[in-house]
Scaffold this motif. Structure first.
Motif, PDB file in Angstrom:
ATOM      1  N   ASN A 122      13.478  19.558 -23.516  1.00 50.22           N
ATOM      2  CA  ASN A 122      13.419  20.397 -22.313  1.00 50.22           C
ATOM      3  C   ASN A 122      12.216  20.039 -21.430  1.00 50.22           C
ATOM      4  O   ASN A 122      11.209  20.717 -21.376  1.00 50.22           O
ATOM      5  CB  ASN A 122      13.323  21.871 -22.786  1.00 50.22           C
ATOM      6  CG  ASN A 122      13.277  22.898 -21.674  1.00 50.22           C
ATOM      7  OD1 ASN A 122      12.781  23.995 -21.896  1.00 50.22           O
ATOM      8  ND2 ASN A 122      13.774  22.579 -20.494  1.00 50.22           N
ATOM      9  N   LYS A 123      12.350  18.909 -20.684  1.00 53.60           N
ATOM     10  CA  LYS A 123      11.206  18.402 -19.915  1.00 53.60           C
ATOM     11  C   LYS A 123      10.769  19.345 -18.822  1.00 53.60           C
ATOM     12  O   LYS A 123       9.590  19.403 -18.465  1.00 53.60           O
ATOM     13  CB  LYS A 123      11.530  17.028 -19.345  1.00 53.60           C
ATOM     14  CG  LYS A 123      12.633  16.987 -18.306  1.00 53.60           C
ATOM     15  CD  LYS A 123      12.978  15.551 -17.928  1.00 53.60           C
ATOM     16  CE  LYS A 123      13.927  14.935 -18.930  1.00 53.60           C
ATOM     17  NZ  LYS A 123      14.282  13.557 -18.660  1.00 53.60           N
ATOM     18  N   GLU A 124      11.723  20.141 -18.261  1.00 47.92           N
ATOM     19  CA  GLU A 124      11.352  21.018 -17.144  1.00 47.92           C
ATOM     20  C   GLU A 124      10.292  22.039 -17.570  1.00 47.92           C
ATOM     21  O   GLU A 124       9.450  22.433 -16.757  1.00 47.92           O
ATOM     22  CB  GLU A 124      12.588  21.745 -16.596  1.00 47.92           C
ATOM     23  CG  GLU A 124      13.650  20.813 -15.978  1.00 47.92           C
ATOM     24  CD  GLU A 124      14.671  20.304 -16.996  1.00 47.92           C
ATOM     25  OE1 GLU A 124      14.511  20.576 -18.196  1.00 47.92           O
ATOM     26  OE2 GLU A 124      15.634  19.625 -16.565  1.00 47.92           O
ATOM     27  N   VAL A 147      11.320  14.130 -27.397  1.00 48.06           N
ATOM     28  CA  VAL A 147      12.694  13.708 -27.635  1.00 48.06           C
ATOM     29  C   VAL A 147      13.202  12.847 -26.484  1.00 48.06           C
ATOM     30  O   VAL A 147      14.040  11.964 -26.683  1.00 48.06           O
ATOM     31  CB  VAL A 147      13.606  14.946 -27.838  1.00 48.06           C
ATOM     32  CG1 VAL A 147      15.081  14.569 -27.815  1.00 48.06           C
ATOM     33  CG2 VAL A 147      13.252  15.655 -29.140  1.00 48.06           C
ATOM     34  N   ASP A 148      12.698  13.096 -25.290  1.00 52.37           N
ATOM     35  CA  ASP A 148      13.068  12.276 -24.141  1.00 52.37           C
ATOM     36  C   ASP A 148      12.864  10.820 -24.581  1.00 52.37           C
ATOM     37  O   ASP A 148      11.821  10.480 -25.161  1.00 52.37           O
ATOM     38  CB  ASP A 148      12.140  12.631 -22.970  1.00 52.37           C
ATOM     39  CG  ASP A 148      12.823  12.436 -21.632  1.00 52.37           C
ATOM     40  OD1 ASP A 148      13.897  11.818 -21.590  1.00 52.37           O
ATOM     41  OD2 ASP A 148      12.265  12.909 -20.619  1.00 52.37           O
ATOM     42  N   SER A 149      13.856   9.956 -24.345  1.00 53.96           N
ATOM     43  CA  SER A 149      13.838   8.632 -24.979  1.00 53.96           C
ATOM     44  C   SER A 149      12.579   7.834 -24.632  1.00 53.96           C
ATOM     45  O   SER A 149      11.999   7.184 -25.504  1.00 53.96           O
ATOM     46  CB  SER A 149      15.092   7.841 -24.609  1.00 53.96           C
ATOM     47  OG  SER A 149      15.190   7.726 -23.212  1.00 53.96           O
ATOM     48  N   GLU A 150      12.127   7.940 -23.364  1.00 56.91           N
ATOM     49  CA  GLU A 150      10.950   7.173 -22.944  1.00 56.91           C
ATOM     50  C   GLU A 150       9.703   7.676 -23.661  1.00 56.91           C
ATOM     51  O   GLU A 150       8.868   6.897 -24.123  1.00 56.91           O
ATOM     52  CB  GLU A 150      10.734   7.296 -21.433  1.00 56.91           C
ATOM     53  CG  GLU A 150      11.855   6.731 -20.579  1.00 56.91           C
ATOM     54  CD  GLU A 150      13.093   7.609 -20.507  1.00 56.91           C
ATOM     55  OE1 GLU A 150      13.076   8.727 -21.076  1.00 56.91           O
ATOM     56  OE2 GLU A 150      14.085   7.192 -19.894  1.00 56.91           O
ATOM     57  N   HIS A 151       9.584   8.994 -23.722  1.00 60.34           N
ATOM     58  CA  HIS A 151       8.380   9.587 -24.329  1.00 60.34           C
ATOM     59  C   HIS A 151       8.382   9.425 -25.827  1.00 60.34           C
ATOM     60  O   HIS A 151       7.346   9.253 -26.458  1.00 60.34           O
ATOM     61  CB  HIS A 151       8.267  11.050 -23.880  1.00 60.34           C
ATOM     62  CG  HIS A 151       8.311  11.141 -22.380  1.00 60.34           C
ATOM     63  ND1 HIS A 151       9.493  10.983 -21.699  1.00 60.34           N
ATOM     64  CD2 HIS A 151       7.326  11.262 -21.470  1.00 60.34           C
ATOM     65  CE1 HIS A 151       9.239  11.026 -20.402  1.00 60.34           C
ATOM     66  NE2 HIS A 151       7.941  11.189 -20.234  1.00 60.34           N
ATOM     67  N   MET A 214      14.596  11.604  -9.550  1.00 59.58           N
ATOM     68  CA  MET A 214      13.718  12.735  -9.827  1.00 59.58           C
ATOM     69  C   MET A 214      13.459  12.803 -11.331  1.00 59.58           C
ATOM     70  O   MET A 214      12.378  13.200 -11.768  1.00 59.58           O
ATOM     71  CB  MET A 214      14.365  14.044  -9.338  1.00 59.58           C
ATOM     72  CG  MET A 214      13.500  15.271  -9.507  1.00 59.58           C
ATOM     73  SD  MET A 214      11.925  15.179  -8.610  1.00 59.58           S
ATOM     74  CE  MET A 214      12.424  15.678  -6.976  1.00 59.58           C
ATOM     75  N   ASN A 215      14.454  12.378 -12.127  1.00 55.41           N
ATOM     76  CA  ASN A 215      14.251  12.377 -13.567  1.00 55.41           C
ATOM     77  C   ASN A 215      13.020  11.553 -13.938  1.00 55.41           C
ATOM     78  O   ASN A 215      12.207  11.983 -14.762  1.00 55.41           O
ATOM     79  CB  ASN A 215      15.491  11.833 -14.279  1.00 55.41           C
ATOM     80  CG  ASN A 215      15.349  11.873 -15.790  1.00 55.41           C
ATOM     81  OD1 ASN A 215      14.985  12.911 -16.347  1.00 55.41           O
ATOM     82  ND2 ASN A 215      15.591  10.762 -16.450  1.00 55.41           N
ATOM     83  N   LYS A 216      12.862  10.387 -13.290  1.00 53.98           N
ATOM     84  CA  LYS A 216      11.702   9.555 -13.644  1.00 53.98           C
ATOM     85  C   LYS A 216      10.420  10.220 -13.159  1.00 53.98           C
ATOM     86  O   LYS A 216       9.370  10.116 -13.798  1.00 53.98           O
ATOM     87  CB  LYS A 216      11.869   8.156 -13.040  1.00 53.98           C
ATOM     88  CG  LYS A 216      11.277   7.043 -13.858  1.00 53.98           C
ATOM     89  CD  LYS A 216      11.571   7.098 -15.359  1.00 53.98           C
ATOM     90  CE  LYS A 216      13.032   7.118 -15.717  1.00 53.98           C
ATOM     91  NZ  LYS A 216      13.244   7.157 -17.193  1.00 53.98           N
ATOM     92  N   GLY A 217      10.492  10.904 -12.014  1.00 57.74           N
ATOM     93  CA  GLY A 217       9.325  11.632 -11.525  1.00 57.74           C
ATOM     94  C   GLY A 217       8.931  12.751 -12.487  1.00 57.74           C
ATOM     95  O   GLY A 217       7.748  12.925 -12.819  1.00 57.74           O
ATOM     96  N   LEU A 218       9.927  13.505 -12.957  1.00 55.74           N
ATOM     97  CA  LEU A 218       9.645  14.577 -13.921  1.00 55.74           C
ATOM     98  C   LEU A 218       9.074  13.965 -15.203  1.00 55.74           C
ATOM     99  O   LEU A 218       8.168  14.520 -15.831  1.00 55.74           O
ATOM    100  CB  LEU A 218      10.913  15.384 -14.226  1.00 55.74           C
ATOM    101  CG  LEU A 218      11.579  16.108 -13.054  1.00 55.74           C
ATOM    102  CD1 LEU A 218      12.850  16.824 -13.524  1.00 55.74           C
ATOM    103  CD2 LEU A 218      10.631  17.120 -12.402  1.00 55.74           C
ATOM    104  N   GLU A 219       9.581  12.799 -15.566  1.00 57.63           N
ATOM    105  CA  GLU A 219       9.094  12.130 -16.776  1.00 57.63           C
ATOM    106  C   GLU A 219       7.660  11.626 -16.618  1.00 57.63           C
ATOM    107  O   GLU A 219       6.913  11.546 -17.595  1.00 57.63           O
ATOM    108  CB  GLU A 219      10.034  10.978 -17.151  1.00 57.63           C
ATOM    109  CG  GLU A 219      11.373  11.502 -17.638  1.00 57.63           C
ATOM    110  CD  GLU A 219      12.316  10.432 -18.154  1.00 57.63           C
ATOM    111  OE1 GLU A 219      13.387  10.791 -18.638  1.00 57.63           O
ATOM    112  OE2 GLU A 219      11.966   9.243 -18.077  1.00 57.63           O
ATOM    113  N   LEU A 220       7.312  11.288 -15.390  1.00 58.91           N
ATOM    114  CA  LEU A 220       5.928  10.890 -15.116  1.00 58.91           C
ATOM    115  C   LEU A 220       5.002  12.095 -15.392  1.00 58.91           C
ATOM    116  O   LEU A 220       3.962  11.962 -16.038  1.00 58.91           O
ATOM    117  CB  LEU A 220       5.856  10.489 -13.641  1.00 58.91           C
ATOM    118  CG  LEU A 220       4.674   9.739 -13.109  1.00 58.91           C
ATOM    119  CD1 LEU A 220       4.613   8.347 -13.714  1.00 58.91           C
ATOM    120  CD2 LEU A 220       4.798   9.608 -11.576  1.00 58.91           C
TER     121      LEU A 220
HETATM  122 MG    MG Z   1      14.401  10.104 -20.325  1.00 57.15          MG
END
Ligand code: MG
Ligand code: NAD
Length: 387
Positions: A122-124, A147-151, A214-220
């Motif tokens: 739940n990145k948000e 859990v987010d694949s990048e993180h 925006m997903n990549k921005g949120l991931e940043l």
């Molecule tokens: Mg991701």
């Protein structure tokens, strides 16, 4: 040893992938909590299969159905936001936070404050309340397992050195379904086109976020809270095949990467088993078959969302919460056919430009900013509709 798992957002894409892994090793897990928003039919089906202590629907209007569906099963039923929070306090060895949006913030914070380790999809929640959330984990001793694949990739690569020896974190991005599309053509894309991600099968909201970047921005923002190396040390690299899930470069110029098939069960398994490993049914990488991996710099003119997110972290305070709430409303409006694709990020920019939120000191402050930002975003959505 059997571990106790609480699963928030059980009926979603990440929730179902989690249960797919649990289903393959029932001895390893005792599922204590299962939750959903209002897809009660599926929640009831999962509850009968996994026999949690409690099944919770967030939407109170669905309580009657759940109660009837689970009558005589010996499974407690509950509904509403307070019930979600109460469920997050229950004893758990691991809490999977897989609700989409800031709806998952209160239960995730509660789980961390109670000292439960949290596998965070739940990145948000982290974007909105990153400082409060990481402080709550530090105070209780809880671990946040990304859990987010990048993180999750970065988390794994960080085992190869100390965080103060990191020179750069490189966050990879697929570029989404419109990576090569002109800005003019993007004006006419439909929700169906936007949710058709080239590599990953995911919930609707994150799929649209991938399409806008925006997903990549949120991931940043997510990476900034999880891995405190300084914002200027976190870069975005477009990698269309989604095989390298992210990289960490150390001061000696050694760069570690984590690779895998684009299947969320791989990062989920990593978080479930940490610090051990567990077997998965996922396809092993066949690099000879893939044969090539491509990379390109992100285009922030066609995809301005990442720059907005970078500015939001630099502004700090409740700016990321404001941005995230506006994005949730704009994505929902796009999916409902109310606004165009480019209007999503435009709405976010307008909301952010229109008001400067005061620095938050509590979760309540975050919720106030979230509510005000949603109302502001809705006003812009209405303006687009009547333009
Ligand atoms: Mg991701
Ligand atoms: P999804 O839409 O498939 O599922 C969301 C889940 O949350 C469902 O169980 C739904 O019932 C529940 N939910 C929705 N609104 C709710 C509310 N208001 N209150 C309580 N529960 C609510 O979403 P998803 O794709 O599984 O994504 C879940 C989270 O994981 C998101 O934050 C997403 O960004 C993140 N994530 C997902 C993926 C992926 O591959 N799907 C990858 C990385 C990160």
């Amino acid at each position: 040893m059997t571990r106790r798992l609480s699963l928030f957002g059980a009926t979603g894409s990440v929730g179902q992938s989690t249960l797919d892994l649990v289903r393959r090793d029932r001895e390893a897990w005792r599922v204590g909590v299962l939750t959903a928003n209002c897809d009660v039919q599926e929640l009831a089906r999962l509850a009968i299969e996994f026999r949690p202590d409690v099944a919770v629907v967030a939407d109170e209007s669905c309580y009657g159905y759940l109660k009837a569906a689970l009558a005589g099963q010996g499974i407690e039923c509950a509904a509403g936001a307070a019930a979600l929070v109460e469920a997050a306090e229950r004893r758990a060895d691991l809490v999977m936070a897989a609700i989409v949006g800031t709806a998952g913030l209160a239960p995730t914070m509660t789980a961390l404050a109670a000292g439960h380790d949290v596998a965070l999809a739940n990145k948000e929640a982290l974007v909105s309340a990153g400082e409060l959330m990481t402080a709550a984990a530090r105070a209780s001793g809880a671990t946040i397992l990304p859990v987010d694949s990048e993180h999750n990739a970065i988390f794994q690569c960080l085992a190869g050195g100390r965080i103060d020896q990191v020179r750069r974190i490189i966050l990879t991005a697929s570029g989404g379904p419109f990576r090569t599309m002109s800005a003019a053509d993007m004006a006419a894309v439909t929700p169906a086109q936007a949710v058709a991600h080239p590599n990953w099968s995911m919930g609707a909201k994150i799929s649209v976020d991938s399409a806008t970047m925006m997903n990549k921005g949120l991931e940043l923002i997510e990476a900034h809270h999880l891995f405190p190396v300084g914002l200027d040390r976190i870069e975005i690299l477009v990698h269309p095949q989604s095989v390298i899930h992210s990289l960490v470069e150390y001061i000696d110029c050694s760069t570690l990467a984590q690779l895998g098939s684009p299947d969320m069960r791989i990062p989920i398994a990593s978080a479930l088993a940490w610090p051990q490993r567990m077997a998965t049914p996922c396809a092993p990488l066949d690099l000879a078959a893939i044969s090539r991996l491509d990379f390109e710099a992100p285009d922030e003119e066609r995809f301005p969302a990442t720059a907005l997110c970078r500015a939001a972290i630099a502004a700090g305070g409740a700016r990321p919460a404001q941005l995230n709430a506006a994005n949730e409303v704009a994505v929902a409006a796009f999916l409902a056919g109310r606004i165009s694709f480019p209007a999503i990020v435009d709405t976010v920019r307008r909301v952010v430009d229109a008001a400067e939120p005061a620095a938050p000191s509590s979760l309540q402050d975050i919720f106030s900013v979230d509510t005000a930002s949603r109302a502001a975003a809705l006003r812009f959505v209405e303006q687009y509709e009547h333009a």
